[in-house]
Write a protein that holds these residues in place. Sequence first.
Motif, PDB file in Angstrom:
ATOM      1  N   LYS A   1      15.065   0.491  12.823  1.00 43.55           N
ATOM      2  CA  LYS A   1      15.573  -0.818  13.289  1.00 43.55           C
ATOM      3  C   LYS A   1      14.730  -1.952  12.715  1.00 43.55           C
ATOM      4  CE  LYS A   1      16.707   0.902  17.864  1.00 43.55           C
ATOM      5  NZ  LYS A   1      16.573   0.677  19.294  1.00 43.55           N
ATOM      6  N   ILE A   2      13.420  -1.738  12.709  1.00 46.59           N
ATOM      7  CA  ILE A   2      12.495  -2.762  12.202  1.00 46.59           C
ATOM      8  C   ILE A   2      12.722  -2.987  10.708  1.00 46.59           C
ATOM      9  CG2 ILE A   2      10.035  -3.293  11.809  1.00 46.59           C
ATOM     10  CD1 ILE A   2      10.814  -3.520  14.764  1.00 46.59           C
ATOM     11  N   HIS A   3      12.907  -1.900   9.973  1.00 50.47           N
ATOM     12  CA  HIS A   3      13.162  -2.038   8.535  1.00 50.47           C
ATOM     13  C   HIS A   3      14.433  -2.844   8.262  1.00 50.47           C
ATOM     14  CE1 HIS A   3      10.074   0.901   7.000  1.00 50.47           C
ATOM     15  NE2 HIS A   3      10.071  -0.044   6.097  1.00 50.47           N
ATOM     16  N   ALA A   4      15.445  -2.620   9.099  1.00 50.59           N
ATOM     17  CA  ALA A   4      16.696  -3.375   8.925  1.00 50.59           C
ATOM     18  C   ALA A   4      16.439  -4.867   9.139  1.00 50.59           C
ATOM     19  CB  ALA A   4      17.758  -2.859   9.885  1.00 50.59           C
ATOM     20  N   LEU A   5      15.655  -5.191  10.165  1.00 52.49           N
ATOM     21  CA  LEU A   5      15.316  -6.605  10.412  1.00 52.49           C
ATOM     22  C   LEU A   5      14.523  -7.176   9.243  1.00 52.49           C
ATOM     23  CD1 LEU A   5      14.121  -6.773  14.150  1.00 52.49           C
ATOM     24  CD2 LEU A   5      16.270  -7.641  13.200  1.00 52.49           C
ATOM     25  N   GLU A   6      13.579  -6.374   8.725  1.00 51.63           N
ATOM     26  CA  GLU A   6      12.744  -6.833   7.603  1.00 51.63           C
ATOM     27  C   GLU A   6      13.611  -7.138   6.387  1.00 51.63           C
ATOM     28  OE1 GLU A   6       8.533  -4.700   8.712  1.00 51.63           O
ATOM     29  OE2 GLU A   6       9.853  -3.626   7.370  1.00 51.63           O
ATOM     30  N   LYS A   7      14.544  -6.233   6.123  1.00 52.01           N
ATOM     31  CA  LYS A   7      15.423  -6.407   4.957  1.00 52.01           C
ATOM     32  C   LYS A   7      16.249  -7.686   5.112  1.00 52.01           C
ATOM     33  CE  LYS A   7      18.313  -3.932   1.849  1.00 52.01           C
ATOM     34  NZ  LYS A   7      19.262  -2.900   1.554  1.00 52.01           N
TER      35      LYS A   7
ATOM     36  N   ASN B   1       2.371 -12.625   5.561  1.00 50.31           N
ATOM     37  CA  ASN B   1       2.393 -11.201   5.921  1.00 50.31           C
ATOM     38  C   ASN B   1       3.592 -10.900   6.801  1.00 50.31           C
ATOM     39  OD1 ASN B   1       1.345  -8.495   6.252  1.00 50.31           O
ATOM     40  ND2 ASN B   1       0.635  -9.095   8.294  1.00 50.31           N
ATOM     41  N   ILE B   2       4.045  -9.656   6.731  1.00 46.41           N
ATOM     42  CA  ILE B   2       5.048  -9.211   7.701  1.00 46.41           C
ATOM     43  C   ILE B   2       4.425  -8.135   8.571  1.00 46.41           C
ATOM     44  CG2 ILE B   2       6.108  -7.501   6.132  1.00 46.41           C
ATOM     45  CD1 ILE B   2       8.817  -8.536   7.583  1.00 46.41           C
ATOM     46  N   HIS B   3       4.590  -8.294   9.879  1.00 47.60           N
ATOM     47  CA  HIS B   3       4.047  -7.321  10.829  1.00 47.60           C
ATOM     48  C   HIS B   3       5.224  -6.716  11.607  1.00 47.60           C
ATOM     49  CE1 HIS B   3       0.968  -5.471  13.287  1.00 47.60           C
ATOM     50  NE2 HIS B   3       1.736  -5.735  14.322  1.00 47.60           N
ATOM     51  N   PRO B   4       5.235  -5.377  11.752  1.00 54.03           N
ATOM     52  CA  PRO B   4       6.420  -4.735  12.343  1.00 54.03           C
ATOM     53  C   PRO B   4       6.418  -4.699  13.869  1.00 54.03           C
ATOM     54  CG  PRO B   4       4.899  -3.065  11.576  1.00 54.03           C
ATOM     55  CD  PRO B   4       4.268  -4.396  11.266  1.00 54.03           C
TER      56      PRO B   4
ATOM     57  N   LEU C   1       2.235 -10.216   1.502  1.00 53.32           N
ATOM     58  CA  LEU C   1       1.757  -8.903   1.919  1.00 53.32           C
ATOM     59  C   LEU C   1       2.939  -8.138   2.501  1.00 53.32           C
ATOM     60  CD1 LEU C   1      -1.542  -9.971   3.775  1.00 53.32           C
ATOM     61  CD2 LEU C   1      -1.155  -9.647   1.319  1.00 53.32           C
ATOM     62  N   ALA C   2       3.255  -7.014   1.877  1.00 53.89           N
ATOM     63  CA  ALA C   2       4.436  -6.256   2.292  1.00 53.89           C
ATOM     64  C   ALA C   2       4.020  -4.806   2.518  1.00 53.89           C
ATOM     65  CB  ALA C   2       5.515  -6.346   1.212  1.00 53.89           C
ATOM     66  N   GLY C   3       3.567  -4.509   3.751  1.00 52.53           N
ATOM     67  CA  GLY C   3       3.066  -3.170   4.014  1.00 52.53           C
ATOM     68  C   GLY C   3       1.735  -2.945   3.329  1.00 52.53           C
ATOM     69  N   TYR C   4       0.884  -3.960   3.381  1.00 51.51           N
ATOM     70  CA  TYR C   4      -0.444  -3.884   2.761  1.00 51.51           C
ATOM     71  C   TYR C   4      -1.472  -3.634   3.851  1.00 51.51           C
ATOM     72  CZ  TYR C   4      -4.500  -5.268  -0.041  1.00 51.51           C
ATOM     73  OH  TYR C   4      -5.700  -5.289  -0.706  1.00 51.51           O
TER      74      TYR C   4
ATOM     75  N   SER D   1       0.805  -1.227   0.000  1.00 46.91           N
ATOM     76  CA  SER D   1       0.000   0.000   0.000  1.00 46.91           C
ATOM     77  C   SER D   1       0.833   1.269   0.000  1.00 46.91           C
ATOM     78  CB  SER D   1      -0.892   0.056   1.248  1.00 46.91           C
ATOM     79  OG  SER D   1      -1.740  -1.056   1.311  1.00 46.91           O
ATOM     80  N   GLY D   2       2.140   1.167   0.311  1.00 50.16           N
ATOM     81  CA  GLY D   2       2.883   2.408   0.552  1.00 50.16           C
ATOM     82  C   GLY D   2       4.219   2.471  -0.148  1.00 50.16           C
ATOM     83  N   SER D   3       5.234   2.706   0.657  1.00 49.09           N
ATOM     84  CA  SER D   3       6.580   2.930   0.128  1.00 49.09           C
ATOM     85  C   SER D   3       7.111   1.728  -0.655  1.00 49.09           C
ATOM     86  CB  SER D   3       7.501   3.274   1.296  1.00 49.09           C
ATOM     87  OG  SER D   3       8.781   2.765   1.074  1.00 49.09           O
ATOM     88  N   GLY D   4       6.901   0.553  -0.127  1.00 46.23           N
ATOM     89  CA  GLY D   4       7.258  -0.644  -0.888  1.00 46.23           C
ATOM     90  C   GLY D   4       8.709  -1.079  -0.785  1.00 46.23           C
ATOM     91  N   SER D   5       9.383  -0.698   0.317  1.00 45.92           N
ATOM     92  CA  SER D   5      10.778  -1.149   0.432  1.00 45.92           C
ATOM     93  C   SER D   5      10.831  -2.672   0.595  1.00 45.92           C
ATOM     94  CB  SER D   5      11.506  -0.440   1.568  1.00 45.92           C
ATOM     95  OG  SER D   5      10.926  -0.742   2.798  1.00 45.92           O
ATOM     96  N   ASN D   6       9.867  -3.231   1.312  1.00 43.10           N
ATOM     97  CA  ASN D   6       9.842  -4.696   1.435  1.00 43.10           C
ATOM     98  C   ASN D   6       9.492  -5.356   0.106  1.00 43.10           C
ATOM     99  OD1 ASN D   6      10.257  -5.764   4.297  1.00 43.10           O
ATOM    100  ND2 ASN D   6       8.958  -3.977   4.619  1.00 43.10           N
ATOM    101  N   ALA D   7       8.554  -4.761  -0.624  1.00 44.80           N
ATOM    102  CA  ALA D   7       8.197  -5.304  -1.943  1.00 44.80           C
ATOM    103  C   ALA D   7       9.448  -5.329  -2.817  1.00 44.80           C
ATOM    104  CB  ALA D   7       7.101  -4.451  -2.575  1.00 44.80           C
ATOM    105  N   GLU D   8      10.194  -4.234  -2.795  1.00 42.54           N
ATOM    106  CA  GLU D   8      11.411  -4.163  -3.616  1.00 42.54           C
ATOM    107  C   GLU D   8      12.421  -5.247  -3.209  1.00 42.54           C
ATOM    108  OE1 GLU D   8      13.101  -0.314  -4.355  1.00 42.54           O
ATOM    109  OE2 GLU D   8      15.027  -1.189  -4.948  1.00 42.54           O
TER     110      GLU D   8
HETATM  111  C1  GRF Z   1       6.833  -2.329   7.157  1.00 46.02           C
HETATM  112  O1  GRF Z   1       7.403  -1.994   8.401  1.00 46.02           O
HETATM  113  C2  GRF Z   1       5.918  -3.507   7.283  1.00 46.02           C
HETATM  114  O2  GRF Z   1       6.304  -4.429   8.227  1.00 46.02           O
HETATM  115  C3  GRF Z   1       4.651  -2.856   7.732  1.00 46.02           C
HETATM  116  O3  GRF Z   1       4.595  -1.619   7.052  1.00 46.02           O
HETATM  117  C4  GRF Z   1       5.909  -1.219   6.684  1.00 46.02           C
HETATM  118  C5  GRF Z   1       5.916  -1.059   5.200  1.00 46.02           C
HETATM  119  O4  GRF Z   1       7.113  -0.554   4.709  1.00 46.02           O
HETATM  120  N1  GRF Z   1       3.533  -3.732   7.592  1.00 46.02           N
HETATM  121  P1  GRF Z   1       7.411  -0.650   3.165  1.00 46.02           P
HETATM  122  O5  GRF Z   1       6.196  -0.142   2.407  1.00 46.02           O
HETATM  123  O6  GRF Z   1       7.727  -2.072   2.829  1.00 46.02           O
HETATM  124  O7  GRF Z   1       8.583   0.249   2.941  1.00 46.02           O
END
Ligand code: GRF
Length: 190
Positions: free
Chosen positions: A171-177, A104-107, A83-86, A9-16
């Motif tokens: 910090k959470i984004h780093a873990l997600e990556k 899904n990923i939950h932060p 689901l990546a920030g959906y 739904s948003g920035s999409g760094s996880n999608a990327e």
């Molecule tokens: C991430 O922290 C994800 O876990 C959460 O929303 C954020 C989305 O970031 N559900 P991005 O759009 O992937 O940059």
Amino acid sequence: MDNIAVFASGSGSNAENIIRHFNGGNTASVKLVVCNKENAQVLERAANLGVPSVVLPREELTCADPQRLLTLLEENGISLIVLAGYLLKIPEALTIRFKERIINIHPALLPKFGGKGMYGMNVHRAVIEAGEAESGITIHLVDAVYDNGKILFQATCPVIPTDTPESLAAKIHALEKEHFPAVVEKYISR
Ligand code: GRF
């Protein structure tokens, strides 16, 4: 080989990260990005990476019988949804059709800080306000109940007194990556 649809739904760094991890390899390939917002940055990221995307209105993504979406997924041979920030709730028709095939990923560390309204900065703010000593990420399967499916993986990070929602988000984004693409790969290769 799995064909993945990433919903964002948003920035999409996880999608990327998911697209970069899989496309060009031989375990899976991201074929489609599904989004509910016309101006979401994820659309630009997908285009830059050569992945087709589609924007559907909220009503079509959340209704009981999301025919257009189901047809799109079928046409693209989708076997796994990530689901990546959906931000929208997945309709039951999809959780049934893609049983144990939606991740899904939950932060935060579910079952704490999950459920309605718990997304993005709201989550990090709530974690800090609750005085938690740690937070983290939860990667889980999606069923008909919000933030409820089987947990596949969690990783933690410390929350320190000087943390702000923004510093915790970093910090959470780093873990997600570090973990999200690898956990998806492990799940599909199991
Ligand atoms: C991430 O922290 C994800 O876990 C959460 O929303 C954020 C989305 O970031 N559900 P991005 O759009 O992937 O940059």
